[in-house]
Scaffold this motif. Structure first.
Motif, short mmCIF file in Angstrom:
data_model
loop_
_atom_site.label_atom_id
_atom_site.label_comp_id
_atom_site.label_asym_id
_atom_site.label_seq_id
_atom_site.Cartn_x
_atom_site.Cartn_y
_atom_site.Cartn_z
N ASN A 6 0.81 -1.22 0.00
CA ASN A 6 0.00 0.00 0.00
C ASN A 6 0.84 1.27 0.00
O ASN A 6 0.30 2.37 -0.03
CB ASN A 6 -0.95 0.01 1.20
CG ASN A 6 -1.95 -1.12 1.13
OD1 ASN A 6 -2.45 -1.46 0.07
ND2 ASN A 6 -2.23 -1.72 2.28
N LEU A 7 2.15 1.10 0.04
CA LEU A 7 3.05 2.24 0.10
C LEU A 7 4.02 2.30 -1.08
O LEU A 7 4.48 3.37 -1.46
CB LEU A 7 3.83 2.20 1.42
CG LEU A 7 4.77 3.35 1.73
CD1 LEU A 7 4.04 4.69 1.71
CD2 LEU A 7 5.43 3.13 3.08
N SER A 8 4.32 1.14 -1.67
CA SER A 8 5.34 1.09 -2.72
C SER A 8 4.77 0.61 -4.04
O SER A 8 3.69 0.03 -4.09
CB SER A 8 6.49 0.17 -2.30
OG SER A 8 6.02 -1.16 -2.19
N THR A 9 5.53 0.86 -5.11
CA THR A 9 5.15 0.39 -6.44
C THR A 9 6.40 0.06 -7.25
O THR A 9 7.46 0.64 -7.03
CB THR A 9 4.29 1.43 -7.19
OG1 THR A 9 3.88 0.88 -8.44
CG2 THR A 9 5.05 2.72 -7.44
N LEU A 10 6.22 -0.86 -8.18
CA LEU A 10 7.27 -1.19 -9.14
C LEU A 10 6.90 -0.67 -10.53
O LEU A 10 7.64 -0.90 -11.49
CB LEU A 10 7.49 -2.71 -9.19
CG LEU A 10 7.89 -3.37 -7.88
CD1 LEU A 10 7.97 -4.89 -8.05
CD2 LEU A 10 9.21 -2.82 -7.37
N GLU A 11 5.77 0.02 -10.63
CA GLU A 11 5.28 0.54 -11.92
C GLU A 11 6.17 1.67 -12.41
O GLU A 11 6.25 2.73 -11.80
CB GLU A 11 3.84 1.03 -11.77
CG GLU A 11 3.25 1.61 -13.05
CD GLU A 11 3.26 0.64 -14.22
OE1 GLU A 11 3.88 0.95 -15.25
OE2 GLU A 11 2.65 -0.44 -14.08
N ARG A 12 6.81 1.45 -13.54
CA ARG A 12 7.72 2.43 -14.12
C ARG A 12 6.98 3.58 -14.81
O ARG A 12 7.38 4.73 -14.74
CB ARG A 12 8.66 1.75 -15.11
CG ARG A 12 9.74 2.67 -15.64
CD ARG A 12 10.62 2.02 -16.67
NE ARG A 12 11.77 1.25 -16.30
CZ ARG A 12 12.72 1.55 -15.44
NH1 ARG A 12 12.62 2.62 -14.72
NH2 ARG A 12 13.75 0.79 -15.26
N ASN A 13 5.88 3.26 -15.47
CA ASN A 13 5.12 4.23 -16.26
C ASN A 13 4.47 5.27 -15.34
O ASN A 13 3.61 4.93 -14.52
CB ASN A 13 4.08 3.51 -17.10
CG ASN A 13 3.36 4.42 -18.06
OD1 ASN A 13 3.04 5.56 -17.75
ND2 ASN A 13 3.09 3.90 -19.25
N LEU A 14 4.83 6.53 -15.50
CA LEU A 14 4.29 7.59 -14.65
C LEU A 14 2.78 7.71 -14.75
O LEU A 14 2.12 8.01 -13.76
CB LEU A 14 4.93 8.93 -15.02
CG LEU A 14 6.35 9.15 -14.54
CD1 LEU A 14 6.94 10.42 -15.16
CD2 LEU A 14 6.41 9.24 -13.04
N GLU A 15 2.23 7.50 -15.93
CA GLU A 15 0.78 7.63 -16.12
C GLU A 15 0.02 6.52 -15.40
O GLU A 15 -1.13 6.71 -15.01
CB GLU A 15 0.45 7.63 -17.60
CG GLU A 15 0.97 8.87 -18.31
CD GLU A 15 0.73 8.83 -19.82
OE1 GLU A 15 0.01 7.93 -20.30
OE2 GLU A 15 1.25 9.71 -20.50
N LYS A 16 0.64 5.36 -15.22
CA LYS A 16 -0.01 4.24 -14.56
C LYS A 16 0.30 4.18 -13.06
O LYS A 16 -0.37 3.48 -12.32
CB LYS A 16 0.43 2.92 -15.21
CG LYS A 16 0.00 2.76 -16.63
CD LYS A 16 0.49 1.44 -17.19
CE LYS A 16 0.12 1.26 -18.64
NZ LYS A 16 0.66 0.00 -19.19
#
Length: 101
Positions: A82-92
């Motif tokens: 709920n705090l981190s992401t591995l999503e590279r795409n800024l829009e996503k």
């Protein structure tokens, strides 16, 4: 074969994250690296970004270092979904998550 001297993990918060949240992520990464037996050092970058510096001493290939980094980031995200992401795409990418790179 290219063997890096070090690996840097980038803890990159959004504008909605606090520095305390960045520190929380850094502490989880430290715990994971401690379990792996990897030495690491925390470095600041700007006002809110932290880098985790991991010496590699040219012992591992680029692919091994890249895979290790991905694994550490994945484990961190599993611990703090709920705090981190591995999503590279800024829009996503969520505006409330810290990007692990």
């Amino acid at each position: 074969m290219n063997k890096p001297d070090y690996l840097i993990l980038d803890i990159d918060p959004s504008e909605n994250n606090t520095f305390e949240q960045v520190i929380e992520v850094a502490n989880v990464i430290k715990q994971i690296l401690d379990k792996a037996g990897a030495k690491c050092f925390c470095k600041t970058s700007g006002k809110t970004v932290l880098h985790i510096y991991i010496p590699a001493a040219k012992k591992y290939t680029y692919k091994q270092i890249k895979d290790f980094a991905h694994h550490v980031c994945t484990l961190t995200h599993e611990e703090l979904p709920n705090l981190s992401t591995l999503e590279r795409n800024l829009e996503k990418r969520s505006k409330d998550h810290i990007y692990l790179d």
